[in-house]
Design a protein around this motif. Structure first.
Motif, PDB file in Angstrom:
ATOM      1  N   SER A  32      20.306   5.000  -2.391  1.00  0.00           N
ATOM      2  CA  SER A  32      19.224   5.910  -1.758  1.00  0.00           C
ATOM      3  C   SER A  32      17.678   5.839  -2.076  1.00  0.00           C
ATOM      4  CB  SER A  32      19.709   7.422  -1.647  1.00  0.00           C
ATOM      5  OG  SER A  32      19.313   7.952  -0.647  1.00  0.00           O
ATOM      6  N   ASP A  33      16.962   6.461  -1.476  1.00  0.00           N
ATOM      7  CA  ASP A  33      15.427   6.815  -2.008  1.00  0.00           C
ATOM      8  C   ASP A  33      15.267   8.242  -1.944  1.00  0.00           C
ATOM      9  OD1 ASP A  33      15.197   3.932  -1.935  1.00  0.00           O
ATOM     10  OD2 ASP A  33      13.840   4.028  -0.089  1.00  0.00           O
ATOM     11  N   ILE A  34      14.578   8.694  -3.053  1.00  0.00           N
ATOM     12  CA  ILE A  34      14.285  10.245  -2.967  1.00  0.00           C
ATOM     13  C   ILE A  34      12.798  10.138  -3.591  1.00  0.00           C
ATOM     14  CG2 ILE A  34      14.546  12.223  -4.448  1.00  0.00           C
ATOM     15  CD1 ILE A  34      17.490  11.774  -4.022  1.00  0.00           C
ATOM     16  N   SER A  42       0.703  -0.977  -0.057  1.00  0.00           N
ATOM     17  CA  SER A  42      -0.052  -0.136  -0.052  1.00  0.00           C
ATOM     18  C   SER A  42       0.999   1.311   0.270  1.00  0.00           C
ATOM     19  CB  SER A  42      -0.866  -0.292   1.342  1.00  0.00           C
ATOM     20  OG  SER A  42      -1.695   0.981   1.428  1.00  0.00           O
ATOM     21  N   ILE A  43       2.186   1.035  -0.239  1.00  0.00           N
ATOM     22  CA  ILE A  43       2.981   2.211   0.001  1.00  0.00           C
ATOM     23  C   ILE A  43       2.854   3.388  -0.943  1.00  0.00           C
ATOM     24  CG2 ILE A  43       4.918   1.506  -1.703  1.00  0.00           C
ATOM     25  CD1 ILE A  43       6.364   2.348   1.861  1.00  0.00           C
ATOM     26  N   ARG A  44       2.413   2.945  -2.092  1.00  0.00           N
ATOM     27  CA  ARG A  44       1.855   4.015  -3.191  1.00  0.00           C
ATOM     28  C   ARG A  44       0.761   3.600  -4.080  1.00  0.00           C
ATOM     29  NH1 ARG A  44       7.447   4.280  -3.174  1.00  0.00           N
ATOM     30  NH2 ARG A  44       7.415   2.327  -4.044  1.00  0.00           N
ATOM     31  N   GLU A  45      -0.070   4.590  -4.501  1.00  0.00           N
ATOM     32  CA  GLU A  45      -1.479   4.228  -5.026  1.00  0.00           C
ATOM     33  C   GLU A  45      -1.138   3.189  -6.153  1.00  0.00           C
ATOM     34  OE1 GLU A  45      -3.360   7.790  -6.320  1.00  0.00           O
ATOM     35  OE2 GLU A  45      -5.428   6.676  -6.596  1.00  0.00           O
ATOM     36  N   VAL A  67      17.553   9.140   1.533  1.00  0.00           N
ATOM     37  CA  VAL A  67      17.650  10.761   2.035  1.00  0.00           C
ATOM     38  C   VAL A  67      16.369  11.550   1.787  1.00  0.00           C
ATOM     39  CG1 VAL A  67      18.616  11.377  -0.091  1.00  0.00           C
ATOM     40  CG2 VAL A  67      19.067  12.702   1.737  1.00  0.00           C
ATOM     41  N   GLN A  68      15.441  10.963   0.907  1.00  0.00           N
ATOM     42  CA  GLN A  68      14.217  11.558   0.620  1.00  0.00           C
ATOM     43  C   GLN A  68      14.297  12.848  -0.209  1.00  0.00           C
ATOM     44  OE1 GLN A  68      12.342   8.831   0.523  1.00  0.00           O
ATOM     45  NE2 GLN A  68      12.823   7.605   2.320  1.00  0.00           N
ATOM     46  N   SER A  69      15.035  13.583   0.312  1.00  0.00           N
ATOM     47  CA  SER A  69      15.131  15.072  -0.214  1.00  0.00           C
ATOM     48  C   SER A  69      16.258  15.702   0.342  1.00  0.00           C
ATOM     49  CB  SER A  69      13.786  15.804   0.296  1.00  0.00           C
ATOM     50  OG  SER A  69      13.703  17.085  -0.103  1.00  0.00           O
ATOM     51  N   SER A  72      13.849   6.329  -7.133  1.00  0.00           N
ATOM     52  CA  SER A  72      13.143   7.582  -6.994  1.00  0.00           C
ATOM     53  C   SER A  72      11.548   7.430  -7.120  1.00  0.00           C
ATOM     54  CB  SER A  72      13.883   8.466  -7.908  1.00  0.00           C
ATOM     55  OG  SER A  72      13.937   8.028  -9.157  1.00  0.00           O
ATOM     56  N   PHE A  73      10.742   8.166  -6.593  1.00  0.00           N
ATOM     57  CA  PHE A  73       9.467   7.872  -6.605  1.00  0.00           C
ATOM     58  C   PHE A  73       8.816   9.337  -6.716  1.00  0.00           C
ATOM     59  CE2 PHE A  73      11.421   5.019  -3.854  1.00  0.00           C
ATOM     60  CZ  PHE A  73      11.103   3.629  -4.446  1.00  0.00           C
ATOM     61  N   LYS A  74       7.458   9.561  -7.331  1.00  0.00           N
ATOM     62  CA  LYS A  74       6.804  10.796  -7.329  1.00  0.00           C
ATOM     63  C   LYS A  74       5.752  10.407  -5.838  1.00  0.00           C
ATOM     64  CE  LYS A  74       4.477  10.021 -11.050  1.00  0.00           C
ATOM     65  NZ  LYS A  74       3.532   9.488 -12.125  1.00  0.00           N
ATOM     66  N   TYR A  75       5.627  11.624  -5.238  1.00  0.00           N
ATOM     67  CA  TYR A  75       4.897  11.510  -4.182  1.00  0.00           C
ATOM     68  C   TYR A  75       3.445  10.890  -4.512  1.00  0.00           C
ATOM     69  CZ  TYR A  75       1.953  13.192  -0.211  1.00  0.00           C
ATOM     70  OH  TYR A  75       1.057  13.093   0.823  1.00  0.00           O
ATOM     71  N   SER A  76       3.224  10.146  -3.694  1.00  0.00           N
ATOM     72  CA  SER A  76       1.720   9.524  -3.837  1.00  0.00           C
ATOM     73  C   SER A  76       1.053   9.672  -2.403  1.00  0.00           C
ATOM     74  CB  SER A  76       1.872   7.893  -4.020  1.00  0.00           C
ATOM     75  OG  SER A  76       0.658   7.386  -3.926  1.00  0.00           O
ATOM     76  N   GLU A  77      -0.170  10.422  -2.466  1.00  0.00           N
ATOM     77  CA  GLU A  77      -0.920  10.666  -1.318  1.00  0.00           C
ATOM     78  C   GLU A  77      -1.927   9.624  -0.635  1.00  0.00           C
ATOM     79  OE1 GLU A  77      -3.200  14.389  -0.871  1.00  0.00           O
ATOM     80  OE2 GLU A  77      -4.956  13.135  -0.410  1.00  0.00           O
ATOM     81  N   ARG A  78      -1.307   9.246   0.683  1.00  0.00           N
ATOM     82  CA  ARG A  78      -2.104   8.028   1.123  1.00  0.00           C
ATOM     83  C   ARG A  78      -2.865   8.551   2.265  1.00  0.00           C
ATOM     84  NH1 ARG A  78      -1.660   3.708  -0.806  1.00  0.00           N
ATOM     85  NH2 ARG A  78      -2.968   5.196  -2.089  1.00  0.00           N
ATOM     86  N   LYS A  79      -3.963   7.775   2.375  1.00  0.00           N
ATOM     87  CA  LYS A  79      -4.843   8.044   3.369  1.00  0.00           C
ATOM     88  C   LYS A  79      -4.501   7.969   4.904  1.00  0.00           C
ATOM     89  CE  LYS A  79      -9.257   7.345   1.408  1.00  0.00           C
ATOM     90  NZ  LYS A  79      -9.355   6.279   0.298  1.00  0.00           N
ATOM     91  N   ALA A 128       5.976  11.867   7.217  1.00  0.00           N
ATOM     92  CA  ALA A 128       4.924  12.219   7.137  1.00  0.00           C
ATOM     93  C   ALA A 128       3.955  11.495   5.828  1.00  0.00           C
ATOM     94  CB  ALA A 128       4.925  13.904   6.737  1.00  0.00           C
ATOM     95  N   TYR A 129       4.756  11.028   4.910  1.00  0.00           N
ATOM     96  CA  TYR A 129       4.219  10.482   3.762  1.00  0.00           C
ATOM     97  C   TYR A 129       3.675   9.029   3.919  1.00  0.00           C
ATOM     98  CZ  TYR A 129       9.010   9.504   3.733  1.00  0.00           C
ATOM     99  OH  TYR A 129      10.122   8.941   3.975  1.00  0.00           O
ATOM    100  N   CYS A 130       4.193   8.301   4.978  1.00  0.00           N
ATOM    101  CA  CYS A 130       4.425   7.033   5.001  1.00  0.00           C
ATOM    102  C   CYS A 130       3.325   6.109   5.900  1.00  0.00           C
ATOM    103  CB  CYS A 130       5.539   6.605   5.298  1.00  0.00           C
ATOM    104  SG  CYS A 130       5.959   4.728   5.412  1.00  0.00           S
TER     105      CYS A 130
HETATM  106  N1  5AD Z   1       4.624   8.258  -1.766  1.00  0.00           N
HETATM  107  C1  5AD Z   1       6.049   7.971  -2.772  1.00  0.00           C
HETATM  108  N2  5AD Z   1       7.133   7.422  -2.244  1.00  0.00           N
HETATM  109  C2  5AD Z   1       6.936   6.930  -1.175  1.00  0.00           C
HETATM  110  N3  5AD Z   1       7.561   6.157  -0.340  1.00  0.00           N
HETATM  111  C3  5AD Z   1       7.075   5.616   0.954  1.00  0.00           C
HETATM  112  N4  5AD Z   1       5.823   6.386   1.049  1.00  0.00           N
HETATM  113  C4  5AD Z   1       5.516   7.001  -0.172  1.00  0.00           C
HETATM  114  C5  5AD Z   1       4.799   7.800  -0.785  1.00  0.00           C
HETATM  115  N5  5AD Z   1       3.661   8.066  -0.064  1.00  0.00           N
HETATM  116  C6  5AD Z   1       8.957   5.568  -0.680  1.00  0.00           C
HETATM  117  C7  5AD Z   1      10.215   6.350   0.236  1.00  0.00           C
HETATM  118  C8  5AD Z   1      10.686   5.033   1.100  1.00  0.00           C
HETATM  119  C9  5AD Z   1      10.552   3.979  -0.139  1.00  0.00           C
HETATM  120  C10 5AD Z   1      10.580   2.577   0.465  1.00  0.00           C
HETATM  121  O1  5AD Z   1       9.207   4.367  -0.764  1.00  0.00           O
HETATM  122  O2  5AD Z   1      11.171   6.680  -0.532  1.00  0.00           O
HETATM  123  O3  5AD Z   1      12.215   5.175   1.431  1.00  0.00           O
END
Ligand code: 5AD
Ligand code: SF4
Length: 439
Positions: A303-305, A50-53, A265-267, A334-341, A163-165
């Motif tokens: 790393s993850d960003i 469920s980590i991203r949509e 590092v995330q950002s 690397s990932f686009k931010y995905s909003e999670r409920k 905050a995103y997780c």
């Molecule tokens: N949106 C995007 N990426 C996310 N991650 C975790 N939650 C989210 C989210 N809501 C990424 C982070 C984490 C990796 C396992 O997944 O970078 O380190």
């Protein structure tokens, strides 16, 4: 005893792969054998992420596809497991009516009992309670035949609330396994031929916090280093805020600890790191990487960003790029931010438009590919220790393995080398692998 077939489909992280292996071991005890063909199965489990949509959409569409098998086989039992099941609970039945079983991440040990109840009583079972002890991680899942490398979960859950997780909400509070159980599992793995272990947890650096008799992560890897038969140790994932000097020094002191750290590092922007609740600054992160490189010059850093976190301006994004230029990661997820409920970030202002996120991700990946290529080219002419894992996918004359720094190397060699550590001189660095010749 039954002799029935089980099909498991797994989405998401290594933690889920591990959970699925444990499900298979538990179900073998009540007569279920694994099959690769869902059409042959009497029991299908979908272990979800469920980590991203996108992961959520994929799991539901796969559930819909597999549900069709019920049309020709009304006795087929279908279960929905993992993080999404934890989040949705009984609401899964509203979306997909004929699912039989929904169970969360803390309920794997109850699987035989739940399956028996569905079979005998033909009623739906939903089990998403959390427990205050570790259950399923202590079940030994024998590795597939011929495995040289295995993951070992040393803890479950997470207390960090980035905050995103969603992880802290879906996998519960952080709990560490007793070191004796972990070492016992690793000994058993060596008896099955395993030579390399990767210690697994959401934040391995805080291992041991809840243990009565105290054992921190460095003490644990020191114990693993003493296990006969283990030749390489890796771990993932490390949280930068908890990366201690002791662990940094372990890279110089423990001979089996491989020279690679995954340090998300995330950002690169302090403003965004604060909004993400990460607990460190960009400067502190860079300083820790410098210390790692001073202690262990060949260490590879991955790393993850996340791009497009709410409020990320182009200046914040540029700071992430600057950080990448400064550090030069060996590789990056690397990932686009995905909003999670239910996460804190859901309430934050400043949502970044999808097109902007897409562009930022694309540009960042172009830069990372350049860095990865440069890092791999720089290894040309160097001799690396490779643990030979199997035949190469591309050529029957080649074998493949990884360096201690986690890079894939292909080279000419016979299958008799599989399982051995050999020295290989790197002749060419590509983006996703290295080519070499045995010394
Ligand atoms: N949106 C995007 N990426 C996310 N991650 C975790 N939650 C989210 C989210 N809501 C990424 C982070 C984490 C990796 C396992 O997944 O970078 O380190
Ligand atoms: Fe999620 Fe942060 Fe925990 Fe990692 S450390 S699992 S990103 S809350």
């Amino acid at each position: 005893m039954n002799n029935k077939y089980l099909y498991i489909e797994t989405f998401g992280c290594q933690m889920n792969v591990h959970d699925s292996e444990q499900m298979a071991v538990l179900l073998a005890d009540i007569g279920y054998r694994l099959t690769d063909d869902p059409a042959k199965a009497e029991l299908i489990l979908i272990n979800t992420c469920s980590i991203r949509e996108k992961a959520e959409q994929k799991a539901f569409s796969e559930l819909g596809r597999l549900m069709k098998l019920k049309e020709g086989n009304p006795d087929l039992i279908i279960g929905f497991a993992g993080c999404l099941a934890q989040h949705w609970g009984a609401k899964v039945y509203k979306r997909v009516k004929n699912v039989d079983l929904v169970f969360g991440t803390h309920n794997i040990h109850r699987l035989p009992e739940m399956v028996a109840a569905v079979q005998e009583e033909r009623k739906k079972i939903t089990q998403i309670d959390f427990y205050s002890e570790i259950h399923s991680l202590n079940i030994f899942a024998p590795p597939p035949k011929g495995s040289l490398s295995s993951f070992v979960s040393i803890m479950q859950g997470c207390d960090n609330y980035c905050a995103y997780c969603v992880v802290p909400y879906l996998r519960g509070r952080e709990m560490s396994r007793e070191p004796e159980n972990i070492i016992d599992e690793i000994r058993k793995l060596t008896q099955c031929g395993v030579k390399e272990v990767t210690l697994l947890g959401q934040n391995v650096n805080s291992y041991g916090k809840n243990l009565e008799h105290g054992c921190d992560f460095v003490s644990l890897i020191t114990k693993v280093n003493n296990v006969e038969g283990i030749e390489r140790i890796r771990f993932t994932t490390s949280h930068p805020k908890d990366l201690s000097d002791g662990l940094i020094n372990a890279f110089a002191e423990l001979p089996k600890l491989c020279e690679h750290i995954h340090l998300p590092v995330q950002s690169g922007s302090n403003r965004i790191l604060k909004r993400m609740n990460r607990g460190y600054t960009a400067e502190e992160y860079v300083e820790k990487v410098e210390r790692l490189r001073a202690v262990c010059p060949g260490i590879s850093i991955t790393s993850d960003i996340i791009v497009g976190f709410p409020g990320e301006t182009s200046k914040d994004y540029q700071e992430t790029i600057d950080m990448m230029e400064k550090i030069r990661f060996d590789s990056l997820f690397s990932f686009k931010y995905s909003e999670r409920k239910g996460t804190a970030a859901q309430a934050l202002q400043g949502k970044v438009p999808e097109a902007e996120k897409r562009q930022r991700l694309k540009d960042l990946q172009v830069l990372q590919d350049r860095h990865t290529q440069e890092k791999n080219t720089a290894l040309e002419g160097c001799v690396q220790e490779v643990l030979v894992e199997g035949p190469s996918r591309n050529s029957a004359q080649d074998v493949t393995g990884r360096t201690r720094s986690w890079k894939i190397v292909n080279f000419k060699g016979s299958p008799a080398l599989i399982g051995k550590k050999v020295l290989v001189k790197i002749s060419r660095g590509y983006l996703h692998s290295l080519r070499g010749e045995m010394e």
